[in-house]
Design an enzyme around this catalytic site. Structure first.
Site, mmCIF file in Angstrom:
data_model
loop_
_atom_site.group_PDB
_atom_site.id
_atom_site.type_symbol
_atom_site.label_atom_id
_atom_site.label_comp_id
_atom_site.label_asym_id
_atom_site.label_seq_id
_atom_site.Cartn_x
_atom_site.Cartn_y
_atom_site.Cartn_z
ATOM 1 N N HIS A 206 0.862 -1.181 0.000
ATOM 2 C CA HIS A 206 0.000 0.000 0.000
ATOM 3 C C HIS A 206 0.899 1.231 0.000
ATOM 4 O O HIS A 206 2.049 1.179 0.444
ATOM 5 C CB HIS A 206 -0.920 -0.006 1.224
ATOM 6 N N CYS A 237 -7.938 -1.516 3.976
ATOM 7 C CA CYS A 237 -8.491 -2.552 4.835
ATOM 8 C C CYS A 237 -9.536 -1.944 5.766
ATOM 9 O O CYS A 237 -9.231 -0.983 6.481
ATOM 10 C CB CYS A 237 -7.381 -3.218 5.648
#
Length: 302
Positions: A206, A237
């Site tokens: 990420h 998430c």
């Protein structure tokens, strides 16, 4: 020329943390557009509790409608044996099983401890192997945890060792919250290659703190065979505070192309898909390539 497989995770990781819930038809269209851009391995769905992740509630409907051209493989995220049962019934080509590196995040993400997650993996591995499915394992929070902080490399590498006992087809190291830096990538990949020789390695980054692409290029230098990315840089998430999007497919492919690494992915269609997806999600594209364009620019017709 080197080759790296880019796995498109936009239909799953790219959508699961967005406020808007994309209709099934649009999810299928996203997958179709990804295939048209040259992506051949796609994490299409997640077989998780729909009450916890409503964005993924239509996994079976998506899998029923996706095209099935030769050479395209669909992965489904699986967290437990019940998820595997759903994945098998839906006809995925591979399962991606998540084992989290820390207990607190594991409990919040999938309602079990790390030890229970490992036990789930071992059971899923046996059943998926019997069914003839490709089995990939992702070690989430390998580079840092939003609740426990720093994650020692030794802990992650011990998980690699224990996971390798069940003979996965691939092991992935995931920077779930985007805290990793290239030095960690080098340490973990070097250790993992020594512990599990012969097992292909994948990375999932990420770009929360703008280190995702440096990490990806470092991973390529250290022998990974595959990298996850999400069209437009969407993603995150639901159970990790402040976790922003995945590295963007188009920005990653641009960097790999310019480095002489083949991917087979066409940049133009990916950037067009990112803009299309942003409209449907009512959320801005995080990737930068669509703003600046490819380089060198394509010659104009005369």
């Amino acid at each position: 020329m080197a080759h790296v497989e880019v796995i498109e995770v936009g239909p799953r990781d790219g959508l699961q943390n967005e406020a808007a819930i994309l209709p099934t038809a649009d999810k299928v269209r996203l997958i179709e557009r990804s295939i048209a851009a040259g992506l051949r391995r796609i994490e299409a769905v997640s077989f998780v509790n729909p009450k916890r992740v409503p964005q993924m509630a239509d996994a079976e409907a998506v899998m029923e409608r996706v095209p099935r051209p030769d050479g395209v493989r669909y992965a489904g995220l699986v967290l437990n044996p019940r998820g595997l049962d759903r994945a098998l019934a839906a006809g995925v080509d591979e399962v991606n099983v998540v084992v989290v590196a820390t207990d607190e995040f594991s409990r919040r993400n999938q309602g079990c401890s790390v030890e229970e997650g490992l036990a789930n993996w071992a059971r899923i591995a046996a059943d998926a192997r019997a069914a003839g499915l490709f089995r990939s394992v992702t070690i989430a929070a390998s580079f840092g945890c939003p609740f426990e902080g720093e994650v020692p490399a030794a802990r992650v590498l011990d998980l690699v060792r224990r996971i390798a006992e069940s003979e996965p087809d691939e092991i992935a190291l995931a920077d779930t919250i985007g805290v990793g830096v290239p030095a960690q990538v080098r340490e973990l990949l070097t250790g993992a290659a020594e512990i599990a020789p012969g097992v292909p390695l994948r990375c999932h980054f990420h770009n929360t703190r703008n280190t995702g692409y440096a990490n990806a290029l470092t991973a390529v230098d250290h022998g990974v065979s595959a990298l996850d990315a999400s069209t437009g840089g969407f993603g995150g998430c639901p159970f990790a505070p402040a976790a922003t999007g995945n590295i963007a497919t188009e920005d990653l492919v641009y960097a790999l192309d310019r480095t002489g690494v083949r991917t087979g992915v066409q940049l133009g269609p990916v950037t067009e898909t990112a803009a299309w997806l942003a409209e449907r999600l009512d959320s801005p594209v995080q990737a930068l390539l669509g703003r600046a364009g490819n380089f060198p620019a394509a010659p104009s017709a005369s």
